[in-house]
Design a protein around this motif. Structure first.
Motif, mmCIF file in Angstrom:
data_model
loop_
_atom_site.group_PDB
_atom_site.id
_atom_site.type_symbol
_atom_site.label_atom_id
_atom_site.label_comp_id
_atom_site.label_asym_id
_atom_site.label_seq_id
_atom_site.Cartn_x
_atom_site.Cartn_y
_atom_site.Cartn_z
ATOM 1 N N ASP A 8 0.832 -8.285 -15.224
ATOM 2 C CA ASP A 8 -0.037 -8.365 -15.300
ATOM 3 C C ASP A 8 -0.997 -7.779 -16.733
ATOM 4 O O ASP A 8 -2.001 -8.201 -16.875
ATOM 5 N N ARG A 13 4.554 0.033 -17.910
ATOM 6 C CA ARG A 13 4.853 -0.136 -16.936
ATOM 7 C C ARG A 13 5.782 -1.394 -17.182
ATOM 8 O O ARG A 13 6.074 -2.181 -16.409
ATOM 9 N N PHE A 39 -8.008 -16.191 -12.920
ATOM 10 C CA PHE A 39 -8.693 -17.880 -11.913
ATOM 11 C C PHE A 39 -9.638 -18.602 -12.304
ATOM 12 O O PHE A 39 -8.445 -19.961 -12.174
ATOM 13 N N LYS A 43 -14.976 -17.105 -14.188
ATOM 14 C CA LYS A 43 -14.434 -15.597 -13.574
ATOM 15 C C LYS A 43 -13.687 -14.949 -14.716
ATOM 16 O O LYS A 43 -12.531 -14.264 -14.593
ATOM 17 N N GLU A 80 -6.610 -16.602 -6.752
ATOM 18 C CA GLU A 80 -6.564 -15.008 -6.372
ATOM 19 C C GLU A 80 -5.462 -14.456 -7.033
ATOM 20 O O GLU A 80 -4.277 -15.625 -6.526
ATOM 21 N N PRO A 81 -4.505 -13.641 -7.732
ATOM 22 C CA PRO A 81 -3.531 -13.668 -8.747
ATOM 23 C C PRO A 81 -2.391 -13.616 -6.913
ATOM 24 O O PRO A 81 -1.374 -14.275 -7.695
ATOM 25 N N ARG A 104 -1.250 4.644 -12.808
ATOM 26 C CA ARG A 104 -1.894 5.568 -12.866
ATOM 27 C C ARG A 104 -3.436 5.469 -14.367
ATOM 28 O O ARG A 104 -2.934 4.975 -15.356
ATOM 29 N N ARG A 105 -4.431 5.982 -13.927
ATOM 30 C CA ARG A 105 -5.591 5.806 -15.306
ATOM 31 C C ARG A 105 -5.076 7.216 -16.013
ATOM 32 O O ARG A 105 -4.800 7.744 -15.696
ATOM 33 N N LEU A 111 -3.978 4.685 -8.760
ATOM 34 C CA LEU A 111 -4.167 2.497 -8.581
ATOM 35 C C LEU A 111 -2.701 1.692 -8.022
ATOM 36 O O LEU A 111 -1.779 2.168 -8.208
ATOM 37 N N PHE A 112 -3.061 1.451 -6.666
ATOM 38 C CA PHE A 112 -2.281 0.979 -6.160
ATOM 39 C C PHE A 112 -2.074 -0.971 -6.588
ATOM 40 O O PHE A 112 -1.350 -1.834 -6.431
ATOM 41 N N GLY A 113 -3.367 -1.148 -5.642
ATOM 42 C CA GLY A 113 -3.897 -2.077 -6.233
ATOM 43 C C GLY A 113 -3.755 -3.572 -5.049
ATOM 44 O O GLY A 113 -2.341 -3.393 -4.827
ATOM 45 N N SER A 114 -4.438 -4.111 -4.841
ATOM 46 C CA SER A 114 -4.480 -4.875 -3.670
ATOM 47 C C SER A 114 -4.318 -5.970 -4.004
ATOM 48 O O SER A 114 -3.149 -6.944 -2.723
ATOM 49 N N VAL A 115 -3.626 -6.579 -5.389
ATOM 50 C CA VAL A 115 -2.620 -7.626 -5.413
ATOM 51 C C VAL A 115 -1.465 -7.098 -4.896
ATOM 52 O O VAL A 115 -0.919 -8.337 -3.842
ATOM 53 N N ASP B 105 -11.474 7.259 -20.911
ATOM 54 C CA ASP B 105 -11.597 6.817 -19.518
ATOM 55 C C ASP B 105 -11.992 7.955 -18.813
ATOM 56 O O ASP B 105 -11.433 8.956 -19.274
ATOM 57 N N TYR B 166 -9.164 -5.286 -8.203
ATOM 58 C CA TYR B 166 -7.864 -4.003 -7.526
ATOM 59 C C TYR B 166 -9.608 -3.185 -7.201
ATOM 60 O O TYR B 166 -9.928 -3.880 -5.884
ATOM 61 N N GLU B 167 -9.023 -1.849 -6.867
ATOM 62 C CA GLU B 167 -9.663 -1.098 -7.045
ATOM 63 C C GLU B 167 -11.529 -1.028 -7.823
ATOM 64 O O GLU B 167 -11.089 -1.847 -8.339
#
Lengths: 131, 176
Positions: A8, A13, A39, A43, A80-81, A104-105, A111-115, B105, B166-167
């Motif tokens: 991504d 990572r 997308f 978008k 969507e991804p 992690r920001r 963040l886990f991420g919905s994707v 951030d 995402y979030e």
């Protein structure tokens, strides 16, 4: 058989994702499919396409160096991804999907991420998540 | 909580002039730079009594050790300001430069006993000015998609939602 590696964004990572993918490809003697999903249409910005290409090229170079067979695909199909990655994995009859999860920001938010969630829940193949 | 994979950024943050302001109810509130050596215990105290139901994406950490690790990490990597009422820290805003050093951030928490007084908005407007002065290109932040109140406030300051899949990733550009 093939391993789909969903990338991504270039990060520490994604380096770990790639490192694992390269090892796994050697171990299983399978081909790697590097994919990045956008997308398209309104978008997606032109820069995102360029970034995506760079990311895939970065992965491709390392696979080349390691002598591992690979293909790279920038998916821009109005999807969507998660759906995009799952469909791609089915199309190439993948044996597994490798994704990165849990970012992690800089200030520490997790963040886990919905994707990632969606891929894990809906993929037909085993999904390996790299933290 | 593991806060690895951050290289040590020793960013040269400019000074932050303290500001005494009145909250919406006319009470004095001091906004000033967070000084780790002096303020660490006070900040830990704020987070120890922070309402768990208001945590966002894993922050603030729940345990004392987690809180300590987090704020020690922030002190090394970023720049913080605090809102103080009667010598008690009641609000905390921190910025940490992104990997490329061009953006920061942002994370902000206001203690539940001091919300709805305009303290959060005060912290936000001061840090936006500060970031402009410091020469950052923009501010990123992430919140939960369901946190519509926070999203509303961020939008008021000009933040745009950039990654709704995402979030809720938001961004405020500071330069043309």
């Amino acid at each position: 058989m093939a391993i789909v590696v969903a990338l991504d964004k270039k990060s520490l990572r994604s380096e770990r994702v790639l490192e694992f993918a390269l090892k796994e490809a050697k171990l299983r003697n399978e081909k790697l499919f590097f994919v990045h999903s956008l997308f398209g249409k309104e978008k997606t910005k032109a820069e995102e396409v360029i970034e995506g290409e760079k990311l895939l090229e970065w992965a491709a170079e390392q696979a080349k160096r390691e002598g591992i067979e690979f293909e790279k695909h920038l998916l821009i199909r109005g999807k969507e991804p998660a759906e995009d990655v799952i469909e791609f994995a089915n199309d190439v009859a993948a044996s597994m999907i490798i994704i990165g999860v849990r970012k992690r920001r800089p200030t520490g938010k997790v963040l886990f991420g919905s994707v990632a969630q969606e891929i894990i829940l809906n993929a037909a193949q085993p999904v390996v998540c790299i933290k | 909580m593991v806060l690895v994979e951050r290289r040590e950024v020793s960013y040269n943050f400019p000074d932050f002039e303290p500001v005494t302001a009145k909250d919406k109810f006319g009470n004095d509130c001091l906004i000033r730079k967070y000084e780790h050596r002096k303020d660490r215990e006070k900040l830990i105290e704020m987070y120890l009594s922070f309402d768990h139901s208001q945590r966002c994406l894993g922050l603030p950490p729940v345990s004392k050790e987690g809180i300590e690790r987090w704020i020690d990490y922030l002190a090394k990597s970023g720049f913080g300001i605090v809102a103080e009422v009667d010598d008690r820290i009641v609000g905390h805003l921190v910025i940490v430069p992104t990997e490329d050093g061009k953006n920061v951030d942002l994370t902000i928490f206001v203690h539940q006993d001091f919300q709805n007084k305009g303290i959060g908005q005060l912290l936000m407007s001061l840090i936006i000015d500060y970031c402009k002065r410091a020469g950052f290109e923009g501010i990123t932040l992430v919140t939960e998609r369901t946190n519509s109140r926070a999203i509303h406030v961020y939008k008021k300051f000009g933040f745009k939602i950039v990654a709704p899949y995402y979030e809720c990733d938001m961004y405020l550009p500071l330069k043309e």
